[in-house]
Design an enzyme around this catalytic site. Structure first.
Site, PDB file in Angstrom:
ATOM      1  CB  VAL A   1      -0.916  -0.017   1.254  1.00  0.00           C
ATOM      2  CG1 VAL A   1      -1.753   1.237   1.322  1.00  0.00           C
ATOM      3  CG2 VAL A   1      -1.788  -1.265   1.254  1.00  0.00           C
TER       4      VAL A   1
ATOM      5  CG  LEU B   1     -20.230 -13.361  -9.998  1.00  0.00           C
ATOM      6  CD1 LEU B   1     -21.467 -13.158 -10.867  1.00  0.00           C
ATOM      7  CD2 LEU B   1     -20.608 -14.231  -8.786  1.00  0.00           C
TER       8      LEU B   1
ATOM      9  CB  CYS C   1      -7.003  -8.074   1.268  1.00  0.00           C
ATOM     10  SG  CYS C   1      -5.709  -6.845   1.115  1.00  0.00           S
TER      11      CYS C   1
ATOM     12  CE  LYS D   1      -4.725  -7.721   6.209  1.00  0.00           C
ATOM     13  NZ  LYS D   1      -5.318  -6.463   6.589  1.00  0.00           N
TER      14      LYS D   1
ATOM     15  CB  THR E   1      -3.591  -4.341  10.003  1.00  0.00           C
ATOM     16  OG1 THR E   1      -4.144  -4.432   8.674  1.00  0.00           O
ATOM     17  CG2 THR E   1      -3.298  -2.904  10.314  1.00  0.00           C
TER      18      THR E   1
ATOM     19  CG  ASP F   1       9.996  -0.075   5.637  1.00  0.00           C
ATOM     20  OD1 ASP F   1       8.958  -0.370   5.024  1.00  0.00           O
ATOM     21  OD2 ASP F   1      10.472  -0.792   6.557  1.00  0.00           O
TER      22      ASP F   1
ATOM     23  CB  THR G   1      -7.077  -2.983   5.955  1.00  0.00           C
ATOM     24  OG1 THR G   1      -6.905  -2.671   4.582  1.00  0.00           O
ATOM     25  CG2 THR G   1      -8.465  -3.536   6.181  1.00  0.00           C
TER      26      THR G   1
HETATM   27  C1  UDX Z   1      -8.121  -7.511  -2.801  1.00  0.00           C
HETATM   28  C2  UDX Z   1      -9.200  -6.493  -3.213  1.00  0.00           C
HETATM   29  O1  UDX Z   1      -9.655  -6.772  -4.533  1.00  0.00           O
HETATM   30  C3  UDX Z   1      -8.679  -5.078  -3.100  1.00  0.00           C
HETATM   31  O2  UDX Z   1      -9.693  -4.150  -3.430  1.00  0.00           O
HETATM   32  C4  UDX Z   1      -8.222  -4.893  -1.674  1.00  0.00           C
HETATM   33  O3  UDX Z   1      -7.853  -3.625  -1.362  1.00  0.00           O
HETATM   34  C5  UDX Z   1      -7.112  -5.871  -1.342  1.00  0.00           C
HETATM   35  O4  UDX Z   1      -7.623  -7.190  -1.509  1.00  0.00           O
HETATM   36  P1  UDX Z   1      -6.017  -8.728  -3.900  1.00  0.00           P
HETATM   37  O5  UDX Z   1      -5.862  -9.410  -2.583  1.00  0.00           O
HETATM   38  O6  UDX Z   1      -4.812  -8.151  -4.554  1.00  0.00           O
HETATM   39  O7  UDX Z   1      -7.066  -7.506  -3.756  1.00  0.00           O
HETATM   40  O8  UDX Z   1      -6.631  -9.793  -4.898  1.00  0.00           O
HETATM   41  P2  UDX Z   1      -7.989 -10.003  -5.712  1.00  0.00           P
HETATM   42  O9  UDX Z   1      -7.717  -9.793  -7.147  1.00  0.00           O
HETATM   43  O10 UDX Z   1      -9.105  -9.276  -5.123  1.00  0.00           O
HETATM   44  O11 UDX Z   1      -8.199 -11.578  -5.483  1.00  0.00           O
HETATM   45  C6  UDX Z   1      -8.333 -12.147  -4.176  1.00  0.00           C
HETATM   46  C7  UDX Z   1      -8.546 -13.643  -4.281  1.00  0.00           C
HETATM   47  O12 UDX Z   1      -9.789 -13.928  -4.882  1.00  0.00           O
HETATM   48  C8  UDX Z   1      -7.505 -14.371  -5.142  1.00  0.00           C
HETATM   49  O13 UDX Z   1      -7.163 -15.600  -4.536  1.00  0.00           O
HETATM   50  C9  UDX Z   1      -8.211 -14.568  -6.472  1.00  0.00           C
HETATM   51  O14 UDX Z   1      -7.704 -15.645  -7.216  1.00  0.00           O
HETATM   52  C10 UDX Z   1      -9.627 -14.819  -5.981  1.00  0.00           C
HETATM   53  N1  UDX Z   1     -10.660 -14.529  -7.001  1.00  0.00           N
HETATM   54  C11 UDX Z   1     -10.878 -13.249  -7.430  1.00  0.00           C
HETATM   55  C12 UDX Z   1     -11.458 -15.564  -7.481  1.00  0.00           C
HETATM   56  O15 UDX Z   1     -11.276 -16.732  -7.097  1.00  0.00           O
HETATM   57  N2  UDX Z   1     -12.457 -15.279  -8.358  1.00  0.00           N
HETATM   58  C13 UDX Z   1     -12.693 -14.025  -8.794  1.00  0.00           C
HETATM   59  O16 UDX Z   1     -13.630 -13.843  -9.585  1.00  0.00           O
HETATM   60  C14 UDX Z   1     -11.882 -12.981  -8.326  1.00  0.00           C
END
Ligand code: UDX
Length: 432
Positions: free
Chosen positions: A11, A253, A263, A266, A86, A30, A122
């Protein structure tokens, strides 16, 4: 504007670099000297497409600085972003806020003029109130204001998400701070981002609620995929059919392995913990957590079925082991459950990941990293596509694999079942 980012994780680093690119003067701070020394040489600690070019460009232009000196950096800046980790506390659902509190304490001891202190990490609802209390111990209230400004960046798409966000959420009741932050974000607002001004507590909750809702959507479609497999329906037809309803929306979906990352797991746990403390049961989110925890078990059962219950001595290849494509992040990746399980059952695992070998698997005797897709696959009885990297999409498995008969378990549905059938490959997708 003069900004200071405390914490150069995902972030802090991405936001700091992007703010510098918008013309601000940014100091990224940092405690980790090694990390800061590397950043000064444009060596980036994380894999994020496009980030190294932006760091180089803005560091050269003098708008972006790196430092281990928090005191000096805070004193030179008007807006301070707290961007520290966090994580979940050990064996609990609760978020560990120690890094946020210790950053606040350090800032409070070194304020020489009015500062806007922004929580970008967060954090559970009411953390802003606690940070305000910590600050008030050492500083007059007229010298600072605490604002919540959550980030919604996806790993792998973080720069794009920063430049073209759907919305910017600012939680504060301080009018002056609100006006200043609106100006800071003006370049993004003028490109179409919605500026949402709320109370501080609402902003904190918006972040958790958004992540919990997205995790719920994924879990919903993952459970439907289980039903589709039984009823011989293609889950992708269902996703498209549902998602074109604007009230539902097609994104998030895609059925697949358990969701992971830094994220969703957690934050779903932390929002349940916050609600429990207020004696409110978030039963939907609790079910989502439970269902996601069970997902790897369901996918492993299918692996067993594909291999006719004979896992011992089978050669299994994993293509991609991170929690999703376009990141090197292993946090809460479904592979961390699946690979050790199959290894324990006697399988010989080879894996390839575009971001290289992972320390998490070094201790396993029969889990080997291979430098190329070919080396990872050539002896395979079963290839498991665990992440959806583009470079996996066009490989000709028939050419690469030496065995006459092998199977493919495509956990991200990147291949066409019809094409696989034509090539005589035993193919299994998710929910189809
Ligand atoms: C997420 C949120 O999208 C972001 O807005 C937030 O601030 C931080 O957390 P990120 O963790 O980088 O971002 O990944 P994301 O692309 O959201 O995917 C999270 C998990 O969901 C992954 O394991 C991904 O493979 C899975 N996923 C995502 C699916 O299985 N299907 C989907 O349709 C979308």
């Amino acid at each position: 504007m003069k900004l200071c980012m405390i914490g150069t994780g995902y972030v802090g680093l991405v936001s700091g670099v992007c703010f510098a690119d918008l013309g601000n003067e940014v100091i990224c701070v940092d405690k980790d000297k090694n990390k800061i020394d590397k950043l000064k040489k444009s060596i980036i600690p994380i894999y994020e497409p496009g980030l190294d070019e932006l760091v180089k460009k803005n560091y050269k232009a003098g708008r972006l600085k790196f430092s281990t000196n928090l005191v000096e950096s805070v004193q030179k800046s008007k807006i301070i972003f707290i961007c520290v980790g966090t994580p979940t506390l050990r064996n609990k659902y609760e978020a560990d806020l120690s890094q946020v509190f210790s950053a606040a304490k350090e800032i409070s001891k070194n304020i020489n003029s009015f500062k806007i202190i922004i929580n970008k990490s967060t954090v559970p609802v009411m953390t802003g109130d606690l940070v305000e209390k910590i600050m008030s111990k050492n500083v007059k209230k007229s010298l600072f204001t605490i604002v919540s400004n959550p980030e919604f960046l996806r790993e792998g798409d973080a720069i794009r998400d920063f430049i073209y966000p759907d919305r910017i959420v600012i939680g504060t009741s301080d009018r002056k701070a609100n006006k200043l932050l609106r100006n800071l974000y003006l370049p993004l607002i003028s490109k179409g981002a919605k500026y949402i001004s709320t109370s501080r507590r609402a902003a904190e909750l918006i972040k958790y609620a958004s992540n919990a809702f997205l995790a719920t959507k994924i879990t919903f479609i993952n459970e439907l995929a289980n039903l589709c497999e039984k009823l011989k329906i293609n889950v992708e037809d269902v996703s498209i059919g549902m998602g074109t309803d604007k009230r539902i929306g097609g994104r998030f979906l895609r059925a697949g392995p358990a969701y992971g990352g830094s994220c969703f797991p957690k934050d779903t746990r932390a929002i349940v913990d916050t609600a429990n403390k207020s004696k409110v049961s978030l039963s939907v989110i609790k079910t989502v957590i439970n269902s996601n925890d069970n997902r790897s078990g369901i996918l492993l059962k299918r692996v067993k079925k594909i291999l006719n219950n004979k896992i011992k001595n089978k050669n299994i290849t994993f293509l991609g082991v991170t929690f999703k494509a376009n990141t090197d992040d292993m946090r809460e990746s479904a592979c961390l459950k699946m690979i050790p399980y199959l290894n324990k059952k006697g399988a010989k695992i080879r894996y390839y990941d575009p971001t290289g070998e992972k320390k998490e698997f070094i201790k396993f005797k029969n889990v080997q990293y291979k430098n190329t897709i070919k080396d990872a696959c050539e002896l395979s009885d079963l290839v498991i596509v665990h992440t959806e990297w583009n470079e996996f999409k066009l490989i000709d498995l028939k050419k690469i694999i030496k065995k006459k008969s092998f199977s493919v378990y495509d956990m991200r549905n990147i291949y066409s079942p019809e094409k696989m059938k034509k090539q005589n490959i035993k193919y299994f997708g998710v929910g189809r």
